[in-house]
Scaffold this motif. Sequence first.
Motif, PDB file in Angstrom:
ATOM      1  N   GLN A 412      32.154  19.745  56.078  1.00  0.00           N
ATOM      2  CA  GLN A 412      32.892  18.768  56.866  1.00  0.00           C
ATOM      3  C   GLN A 412      32.043  17.534  57.171  1.00  0.00           C
ATOM      4  O   GLN A 412      32.525  16.401  57.114  1.00  0.00           O
ATOM      5  N   ILE A 415      32.182  15.459  54.082  1.00  0.00           N
ATOM      6  CA  ILE A 415      33.485  14.919  53.696  1.00  0.00           C
ATOM      7  C   ILE A 415      34.035  13.915  54.706  1.00  0.00           C
ATOM      8  O   ILE A 415      34.715  12.955  54.333  1.00  0.00           O
ATOM      9  N   GLU A 419      36.481  10.660  54.083  1.00  0.00           N
ATOM     10  CA  GLU A 419      37.857  10.589  54.578  1.00  0.00           C
ATOM     11  C   GLU A 419      38.052   9.337  55.440  1.00  0.00           C
ATOM     12  O   GLU A 419      39.083   8.665  55.360  1.00  0.00           O
ATOM     13  N   ARG A 420      37.039   9.033  56.260  1.00  0.00           N
ATOM     14  CA  ARG A 420      37.131   7.852  57.125  1.00  0.00           C
ATOM     15  C   ARG A 420      37.215   6.574  56.276  1.00  0.00           C
ATOM     16  O   ARG A 420      37.974   5.648  56.593  1.00  0.00           O
ATOM     17  N   LEU A 422      38.396   6.382  53.212  1.00  0.00           N
ATOM     18  CA  LEU A 422      39.697   6.347  52.540  1.00  0.00           C
ATOM     19  C   LEU A 422      40.778   5.736  53.433  1.00  0.00           C
ATOM     20  O   LEU A 422      41.655   5.013  52.953  1.00  0.00           O
ATOM     21  N   TRP A 484      38.795  15.598  44.025  1.00  0.00           N
ATOM     22  CA  TRP A 484      39.084  15.282  45.429  1.00  0.00           C
ATOM     23  C   TRP A 484      39.764  13.930  45.541  1.00  0.00           C
ATOM     24  O   TRP A 484      40.764  13.786  46.260  1.00  0.00           O
ATOM     25  N   TYR A 485      39.250  12.919  44.852  1.00  0.00           N
ATOM     26  CA  TYR A 485      39.803  11.564  44.971  1.00  0.00           C
ATOM     27  C   TYR A 485      41.220  11.494  44.402  1.00  0.00           C
ATOM     28  O   TYR A 485      42.105  10.859  44.992  1.00  0.00           O
ATOM     29  N   ARG A 488      43.543  13.122  47.013  1.00  0.00           N
ATOM     30  CA  ARG A 488      43.718  12.304  48.203  1.00  0.00           C
ATOM     31  C   ARG A 488      44.477  11.015  47.888  1.00  0.00           C
ATOM     32  O   ARG A 488      45.277  10.543  48.693  1.00  0.00           O
TER      33      ARG A 488
END
Length: 570
Positions: A412, A415, A419-420, A422, A484-485, A488
């Motif tokens: 976490q 990641i 995520e922030r 994105l 992952w990309y 997302r």
Amino acid sequence: MDPLCRADSRRGPSEEGSEPPWARFSAWLECVCVVTFDLELGQALEAVYPQDVKLTEKEVRSTAHASYPDVLYTFPWALGDTQFSFRLRQSVGRGPRGVWFEDSDAYNRDAPVTMQKDQSHLYGYVYFRQVKDDTVKRGYFQKSVVLVSRLPLVRLFQSVLQVIAPEYFKLEPCLEEVCHEIDKWPTPTPGHTLLLPCMGEVIKVIVCICVVFSVIILVYQSLRPAPLVLPSCHEQDFFQCFQSMLVHVQMLWELMLLGEPVVVMAPSPAVCSETVLALVSSVAPLKYCCDFRPYFTIHDSEFKEYTTRTQAPPSVILGVTNPFFLKTFQCWPHVIRLGELKMSVDLPKQLKMKKLAKLKTLDAKPGVYTAYKTFLHKDKALVRRLLKGIQRKRPSEVQSAILRRYLLELTQSFIIPLERYLVSLMPLQRSISPWKTPPPISPFNQEEFIATLEHAGPQLTSVLKGDWLGLYRRFFRSVNFDGWYRLRHREMTQKVESLHLQVICDADLLSWTRDKSEVEIVDLILKLREKLVRKHMHVCEFKLLEKLELSIQSIISSLPQDLQALLHRD
């Protein structure tokens, strides 16, 4: 028919009602197989249930060989029962059975990424028995019952096998009956409690929906004195799988994160398959997007592909047992050799890092053979805590919880900055207009992201020091980052479409059409219908869809009768 496949070719019974035959069965399993050892053919597929299942020749051979422990470890000294699992590539051109694929979007949308159905691979869950039998020419009874599925629910299917396999080995013709029972199970639904009857037992399955990671709890409800509760993810016991590699667990996490090629050599299929699955789940909630084979044999159809020396090893984790692989995989950068270790406080001395040059003989000692240098500094406090737990005989469940929590928080921390970043790529909600195509999502800029780490990096949630920037740059070159990309980006695209639909539904479309030509109005109706269809395919927001449909009908009603008839007919 291939002589290796000796399954009964009779059709299964027809099912009444609106559902196709074996529809619910297909939501859980592809088939149930029986694999036996034939003196002339070797491993052979003896039977397949339901009897109308059509496996390709490649799938038949791969299943037969992967369902049978390596001969060096099964004859004659490994007597009794053992369970393990494998994963094989689905043959090109053969889709899922029944209506399974139609429901896959609904299940995968709600299930955590580590629990989703696999569209390109099949999982095999094996219950193998070997006992002495003088009535058999070979002198031993050797047979496997195999559940083949697209669901990575290892503990569930292992528990089902523990119920049905012993009964089958008593020469009870129960597998067809079991298939009919499974065909009556409710479809797998994350977030719901499901009761699954199986040969007099009832397995209570709770698939929890959780952002960080998921747990499946299996509770046997039967005439036993007390219910048996089994925590589950991808392995039987997380700590049990890692305890012989505790001093390297952080390094192994980096190898999994970066999708490095790894070979796990173990004394049995059970050990190597559970270890591979534990390694894969160590990066949860991030989905491991590389290939992995919990149990891999020299008969696998991808054997040449993975063992060629003319190119670099692929991004895959292989679990093997045959000592032949010691020589074959000497060119691989990371090899884990498992064996019998004494679990004591001197464990770090037993498992020092070893050079690959030492992995050349059959008597190579257990250890991790690699030249890999970690990006992050080792967390010695974690190792001391777990070693102290061994010394104090702390329950394995507690040790597993400590280790899993640590790896979860580490993933976490890695990641969250991604995520922030994105979120900053999403178009502003105020820029989304009902009269225009939504603005695109900004592209991922690696250097721009790296620049954000100084003030919003993993140091906010992790105390670990080291070269975080180097780890991110290496991650960008991995299959896991690409997977992952893509996932997302698809989710963000659906979010933008959802916001666009909301804006359209909130707009006064009928007023907009009053000063527009019929051509412009018809064009609007066609675009709205296209949006309606696309939206239904991705996200089931029924209230918005109903509102949009009403808006379309009101616009059509404002048009001349002949044009209304034409649009209603379309």
